[in-house]
Write a protein that holds these residues in place. Structure first.
Motif, PDB file in Angstrom:
ATOM      1  N   GLY A   1     -42.187 -11.659 -87.989  1.00 47.13           N
ATOM      2  CA  GLY A   1     -43.219 -11.134 -89.246  1.00 47.13           C
ATOM      3  C   GLY A   1     -42.664  -9.841 -89.587  1.00 47.13           C
ATOM      4  N   MET A   2     -42.944  -9.118 -90.506  1.00 43.94           N
ATOM      5  CA  MET A   2     -43.025  -7.593 -91.334  1.00 43.94           C
ATOM      6  C   MET A   2     -43.429  -6.788 -91.292  1.00 43.94           C
ATOM      7  SD  MET A   2     -39.851  -8.575 -93.047  1.00 43.94           S
ATOM      8  CE  MET A   2     -39.558  -6.805 -94.065  1.00 43.94           C
ATOM      9  N   ILE A   3     -44.626  -7.815 -90.489  1.00 43.06           N
ATOM     10  CA  ILE A   3     -45.920  -6.373 -89.871  1.00 43.06           C
ATOM     11  C   ILE A   3     -45.856  -5.671 -89.086  1.00 43.06           C
ATOM     12  CG2 ILE A   3     -48.367  -6.073 -89.745  1.00 43.06           C
ATOM     13  CD1 ILE A   3     -47.522  -6.725 -92.505  1.00 43.06           C
ATOM     14  N   ASP A   4     -45.321  -3.966 -88.663  1.00 42.58           N
ATOM     15  CA  ASP A   4     -44.911  -3.126 -87.792  1.00 42.58           C
ATOM     16  C   ASP A   4     -46.064  -3.588 -86.529  1.00 42.58           C
ATOM     17  OD1 ASP A   4     -44.659  -1.700 -85.815  1.00 42.58           O
ATOM     18  OD2 ASP A   4     -44.273   0.481 -87.023  1.00 42.58           O
ATOM     19  N   PRO A   5     -45.899  -4.254 -85.148  1.00 44.01           N
ATOM     20  CA  PRO A   5     -47.300  -4.591 -84.271  1.00 44.01           C
ATOM     21  C   PRO A   5     -47.539  -3.624 -83.676  1.00 44.01           C
ATOM     22  CG  PRO A   5     -45.498  -4.990 -83.747  1.00 44.01           C
ATOM     23  CD  PRO A   5     -44.827  -4.540 -85.261  1.00 44.01           C
ATOM     24  N   GLY A   6     -47.151  -1.856 -84.255  1.00 43.55           N
ATOM     25  CA  GLY A   6     -47.799  -1.022 -83.501  1.00 43.55           C
ATOM     26  C   GLY A   6     -47.497  -0.746 -82.675  1.00 43.55           C
ATOM     27  N   PRO A   7     -47.886   0.470 -81.771  1.00 44.17           N
ATOM     28  CA  PRO A   7     -47.308   0.599 -79.657  1.00 44.17           C
ATOM     29  C   PRO A   7     -48.426  -0.444 -79.142  1.00 44.17           C
ATOM     30  CG  PRO A   7     -48.313   2.782 -81.223  1.00 44.17           C
ATOM     31  CD  PRO A   7     -47.301   2.118 -82.041  1.00 44.17           C
ATOM     32  N   CYS A   8     -50.189   0.045 -79.895  1.00 44.71           N
ATOM     33  CA  CYS A   8     -50.449  -1.371 -78.959  1.00 44.71           C
ATOM     34  C   CYS A   8     -50.970  -2.211 -78.722  1.00 44.71           C
ATOM     35  CB  CYS A   8     -51.954  -1.167 -79.849  1.00 44.71           C
ATOM     36  SG  CYS A   8     -52.734   0.790 -80.328  1.00 44.71           S
ATOM     37  N   LEU A   9     -49.498  -3.100 -79.019  1.00 41.24           N
ATOM     38  CA  LEU A   9     -48.748  -4.397 -79.145  1.00 41.24           C
ATOM     39  C   LEU A   9     -48.503  -4.614 -77.603  1.00 41.24           C
ATOM     40  CD1 LEU A   9     -49.121  -7.570 -79.673  1.00 41.24           C
ATOM     41  CD2 LEU A   9     -46.899  -6.910 -80.631  1.00 41.24           C
ATOM     42  N   LEU A  10     -47.706  -3.399 -77.395  1.00 41.39           N
ATOM     43  CA  LEU A  10     -47.253  -4.035 -75.831  1.00 41.39           C
ATOM     44  C   LEU A  10     -48.723  -3.287 -74.654  1.00 41.39           C
ATOM     45  CD1 LEU A  10     -44.748  -4.607 -74.437  1.00 41.39           C
ATOM     46  CD2 LEU A  10     -43.689  -2.739 -74.661  1.00 41.39           C
ATOM     47  N   SER A  11     -48.498  -1.808 -74.853  1.00 36.72           N
ATOM     48  CA  SER A  11     -50.093  -1.461 -74.002  1.00 36.72           C
ATOM     49  C   SER A  11     -51.541  -3.188 -74.017  1.00 36.72           C
ATOM     50  CB  SER A  11     -50.883  -0.366 -75.399  1.00 36.72           C
ATOM     51  OG  SER A  11     -49.845   0.789 -75.261  1.00 36.72           O
ATOM     52  N   SER A  12     -51.354  -4.166 -74.636  1.00 43.57           N
ATOM     53  CA  SER A  12     -52.383  -5.051 -74.545  1.00 43.57           C
ATOM     54  C   SER A  12     -51.960  -5.360 -73.743  1.00 43.57           C
ATOM     55  CB  SER A  12     -52.304  -5.906 -76.049  1.00 43.57           C
ATOM     56  OG  SER A  12     -51.971  -5.198 -76.903  1.00 43.57           O
ATOM     57  N   PHE A  13     -50.586  -5.956 -72.981  1.00 47.27           N
ATOM     58  CA  PHE A  13     -50.250  -6.323 -71.331  1.00 47.27           C
ATOM     59  C   PHE A  13     -50.140  -5.773 -70.187  1.00 47.27           C
ATOM     60  CE2 PHE A  13     -48.560  -8.754 -75.337  1.00 47.27           C
ATOM     61  CZ  PHE A  13     -48.860 -10.115 -75.127  1.00 47.27           C
ATOM     62  N   ALA A  14     -50.567  -4.670 -70.163  1.00 40.82           N
ATOM     63  CA  ALA A  14     -50.877  -3.084 -68.981  1.00 40.82           C
ATOM     64  C   ALA A  14     -51.192  -3.831 -68.039  1.00 40.82           C
ATOM     65  CB  ALA A  14     -51.062  -2.287 -69.114  1.00 40.82           C
ATOM     66  N   SER A  15     -50.496  -4.433 -67.421  1.00 46.07           N
ATOM     67  CA  SER A  15     -50.366  -4.629 -66.009  1.00 46.07           C
ATOM     68  C   SER A  15     -49.835  -4.272 -64.400  1.00 46.07           C
ATOM     69  CB  SER A  15     -49.871  -6.321 -65.608  1.00 46.07           C
ATOM     70  OG  SER A  15     -49.954  -6.950 -64.802  1.00 46.07           O
ATOM     71  N   PRO A  16     -50.656  -4.286 -63.456  1.00 47.93           N
ATOM     72  CA  PRO A  16     -49.951  -3.207 -62.727  1.00 47.93           C
ATOM     73  C   PRO A  16     -48.877  -3.620 -61.802  1.00 47.93           C
ATOM     74  CG  PRO A  16     -52.288  -3.929 -61.745  1.00 47.93           C
ATOM     75  CD  PRO A  16     -51.976  -3.966 -62.764  1.00 47.93           C
ATOM     76  N   HIS A  17     -48.677  -4.884 -62.104  1.00 48.79           N
ATOM     77  CA  HIS A  17     -48.128  -5.476 -61.031  1.00 48.79           C
ATOM     78  C   HIS A  17     -46.729  -6.175 -61.360  1.00 48.79           C
ATOM     79  CE1 HIS A  17     -50.630  -5.578 -58.358  1.00 48.79           C
ATOM     80  NE2 HIS A  17     -51.841  -5.952 -59.194  1.00 48.79           N
ATOM     81  N   LEU A  18     -46.513  -5.556 -62.932  1.00 49.43           N
ATOM     82  CA  LEU A  18     -45.341  -6.945 -63.850  1.00 49.43           C
ATOM     83  C   LEU A  18     -44.167  -5.934 -63.944  1.00 49.43           C
ATOM     84  CD1 LEU A  18     -45.997  -7.721 -67.347  1.00 49.43           C
ATOM     85  CD2 LEU A  18     -44.011  -6.244 -66.565  1.00 49.43           C
ATOM     86  N   HIS A  19     -43.318  -6.991 -63.401  1.00 51.72           N
ATOM     87  CA  HIS A  19     -41.862  -6.474 -62.537  1.00 51.72           C
ATOM     88  C   HIS A  19     -40.701  -6.769 -63.693  1.00 51.72           C
ATOM     89  CE1 HIS A  19     -41.378 -10.926 -61.779  1.00 51.72           C
ATOM     90  NE2 HIS A  19     -41.900 -10.799 -61.107  1.00 51.72           N
ATOM     91  N   THR A  20     -40.740  -8.017 -65.017  1.00 48.24           N
ATOM     92  CA  THR A  20     -40.034  -8.130 -65.850  1.00 48.24           C
ATOM     93  C   THR A  20     -40.705  -8.596 -67.351  1.00 48.24           C
ATOM     94  OG1 THR A  20     -39.434 -10.026 -63.845  1.00 48.24           O
ATOM     95  CG2 THR A  20     -38.110 -10.229 -65.666  1.00 48.24           C
ATOM     96  N   LEU A  21     -39.767  -8.039 -67.987  1.00 48.56           N
ATOM     97  CA  LEU A  21     -40.212  -7.466 -69.308  1.00 48.56           C
ATOM     98  C   LEU A  21     -39.053  -7.481 -70.065  1.00 48.56           C
ATOM     99  CD1 LEU A  21     -42.083  -6.586 -71.288  1.00 48.56           C
ATOM    100  CD2 LEU A  21     -40.784  -4.272 -71.098  1.00 48.56           C
ATOM    101  N   PHE A  22     -39.110  -8.772 -71.319  1.00 49.82           N
ATOM    102  CA  PHE A  22     -37.866  -9.476 -71.963  1.00 49.82           C
ATOM    103  C   PHE A  22     -38.784  -9.322 -73.746  1.00 49.82           C
ATOM    104  CE2 PHE A  22     -36.727 -12.691 -74.963  1.00 49.82           C
ATOM    105  CZ  PHE A  22     -34.845 -12.303 -74.969  1.00 49.82           C
ATOM    106  N   LEU A  23     -38.131  -8.174 -74.189  1.00 48.02           N
ATOM    107  CA  LEU A  23     -38.961  -7.722 -75.704  1.00 48.02           C
ATOM    108  C   LEU A  23     -37.533  -8.835 -77.188  1.00 48.02           C
ATOM    109  CD1 LEU A  23     -39.933  -4.670 -75.157  1.00 48.02           C
ATOM    110  CD2 LEU A  23     -41.555  -6.775 -74.926  1.00 48.02           C
TER     111      LEU A  23
END
Length: 561
Positions: free
Chosen positions: A304-326
């Motif tokens: 899409g064309m709407i800038d999701p902003g920095p809050c999008l990725l912050s919504s998925f904050a997790s202390p155990h996350l080790h793999t991230l694909f964007l």
């Protein structure tokens, strides 16, 4: 001898032997044929063989064929059509037919053994009246009461059929909606006699019908195609949020999220460890989502064309996350920098990172950001093992040169794969290879863009001592013109003696360049280096009495990203 023959007649031993013939996917016709033969040996063999035969089924078609044998259903043979739109067999109920009680009891006796239904070799069509009758006959209960894993393929979102399969004991559910699992771009081509159609709320109806019954579901894969509208009703996402045992959730790009409030239900899942999601938000993501407590792997596609902003990725904050694909379908100027900075702050234990920009930026930035403003936060993830930054050819990511890349390599000593398919403002030379060899002793794969050997001198070669670095695969996109291919090849040989180089006809090219008209010239400048490298390795092999320490001409598949 008599005792040995009698041992095989013990039911527990016989069941253990026949369990190794269960069909777990692929072409298992030989195993099924062996189990059928075993069931006809004697009465002692029959029940264990039937149990293993029905333990795993290639789709629900074997059950439908049994109902055809019991004179409840009839099947229409497929008609001749073009190969890409081959018709499937069609199952319908015989008008006025009733299944005999003894046949129905036998049918349920078989289906009670089924634990796995995986994707079969063909897709069939079943009249919805068949599901209605079977549901009525079984008093609304699932016909496979102990089913644990189900791969559900259907041309259309048939919620009646899926409802009949849904059981509280189901743990894994793979749903594929589309013509024989083929991409919708093929199904919608001109000449297709039966273009797919689906009501707007088909996905919502399908999930809302099945999910309340699946109280023990741990893994859900949902794959559909662009002719179907994605789930839009809040009730659907509420149902997903109530699947408290869910560990893995994968929704393909055609099932994208447009309302950011849907994320709240997913964030409440206490055991969700793996999430694949596509977002096409019509407004910025909310700031009150506290993150995913158990999330370990996140695959996020932004469309899409709407800038999701920095809050999008912050919504998925997790202390155990080790793999991230964007994956960004179209990148905003700050998308990559924001993603790397937020990932560095929110996911301190990150080990694998991939950021890909599918096409060019929407607007060019006024000034290039510094290297530290883009990579400063992510370099603090000291456990990083795999990194891939893939941007459009025309996008200059930030300032940077050999000195900055040496700092990056020193921060990540555990790297095993590094792909920097992006453009920096400063020159990237052979010194970056020396830095990688010095600071990343575990690196196996290296991909770079715009690497230049022009500044290589004899003094550099004299100071480079032969090493034992384990790097095996290297790819260079848009290498600059090389004045001395032999010197460049000698440098590669000293830095990476185990390197497996392709020949000039299977040369690695950057995936970002293959979409451009001039991708054929992407790697022309390095062909002479590869030829010199092969020649030097061949001469070394002859001096070592013909022994070959490594394979110098691997297949092209080993170089693909």
């Amino acid at each position: 001898m008599h005792r040995a023959q009698s041992a095989i007649l013990i039911i527990d031993i016989l069941e253990e032997i026949l369990s190794h013939l269960r069909c777990l996917g692929g072409d298992d016709r030989e195993k099924r044929s062996a189990l059928l033969s075993a069931a006809q040996v004697c009465t002692t063999f029959r029940e264990p063989a039937i149990k293993s035969l029905w333990w795993a089924l290639p789709g629900i078609e074997p059950a439908l064929k049994l109902l055809v044998l019991f004179s409840l259903l009839y099947v229409e043979a497929p008609q001749r059509t073009p190969v890409q739109y081959r018709s499937r067999p069609s199952y319908s109920i015989i008008n006025g037919a009733e299944i005999a009680p003894e046949h129905w009891a036998r049918f349920l006796q078989y289906t009670v053994h089924t634990r796995v239904i995986h994707g079969g070799p063909a897709i069939h069509y079943t009249n919805p009246a068949v599901y209605v009758y079977l549901s009525y006959k079984n008093h609304g209960l699932p016909i496979f009461p102990h089913l644990e894993s189900l791969a559900w393929f259907s041309d259309k979102p048939d919620h009646l059929g899926l409802r009949l399969m849904a059981s509280s004991k189901l743990r894994r559910l793979h749903i594929t909606i589309g013509r024989s699992g083929v991409a919708i771009s093929e199904a919608m081509q001109p000449g297709n006699p039966n273009p797919p159609e689906a009501p707007p709320s088909a996905s919502d109806t399908l999930l809302q019908t099945a999910l309340p019954r699946l109280t023990g579901l741990r893994e859900l894969h949902y794959r559909t195609f662009s002719y179907m509208a994605p789930p839009r009703e809040m009730k659907t996402w509420t149902s997903l949020g109530q699947s408290r045992e869910l560990r893995v959730l994968r929704l393909d790009d055609c099932c994208n999220i447009t309302d950011p409030s849907y994320l709240r239900g997913l964030a409440s899942l206490p055991h969700l460890a793996e999430l694949q999601l596509a977002v096409a938000l019509d407004r910025p993501a909310p700031t009150d989502i506290r993150g995913f407590k158990a999330l370990q792997k996140l695959c996020l596609s932004v469309v899409g064309m709407i800038d999701p902003g920095p809050c999008l990725l912050s919504s998925f904050a997790s202390p155990h996350l080790h793999t991230l694909f964007l994956l960004y379908r179209r990148a905003f100027p700050s998308a990559v920098a924001d993603s790397l900075n937020i990932a560095g702050r929110q996911f301190p234990h990150l080990r694998s990172l991939s950021v890909k920009v599918h096409s060019g930026v929407i607007s060019a930035p006024a000034a290039l950001p510094t290297f530290s403003s883009v990579f400063g936060q992510i370099m603090e993830c000291l456990s990083m093992e795999r990194v891939r930054i893939d941007t459009h050819r025309d996008l200059i990511l930030c300032e940077g040169s050999d000195a900055e890349l040496e700092v990056l390599a020193a921060k990540w000593p555990s790297l095993r794969r590094l792909s920097l398919l992006t453009t920096f403002a400063g020159p990237i030379t052979h010194r970056t290879l020396c830095s990688v060899e010095r600071h990343c002793p575990e690196l196996r794969t290296l991909h770079l863009r715009d690497l230049s050997f022009c500044s290589l001198t004899d003094g550099d070669l004299e100071t480079t001592q032969p090493g034992r670095h384990p790097l095996k695969t290297i790819g260079i996109c848009r290498a600059s013109y090389v004045e001395s291919p032999k010197c460049s090849a000698l440098l590669l040989h000293r830095l990476f003696p185990r390197l497996q180089m392709p020949d000039r006809y299977s040369l690695w090219t950057c995936p970002s360049c293959t979409r451009c008209p001039d991708h054929g010239t992407c790697a022309q400048a390095i062909i002479e280096i590869l030829d010199s490298y092969q020649s030097s390795r061949s001469s070394i092999g002859r001096r070592n009495n013909g022994s070959r320490a490594i394979d110098v001409a691997p297949s092209a598949q080993s170089l693909a990203i």
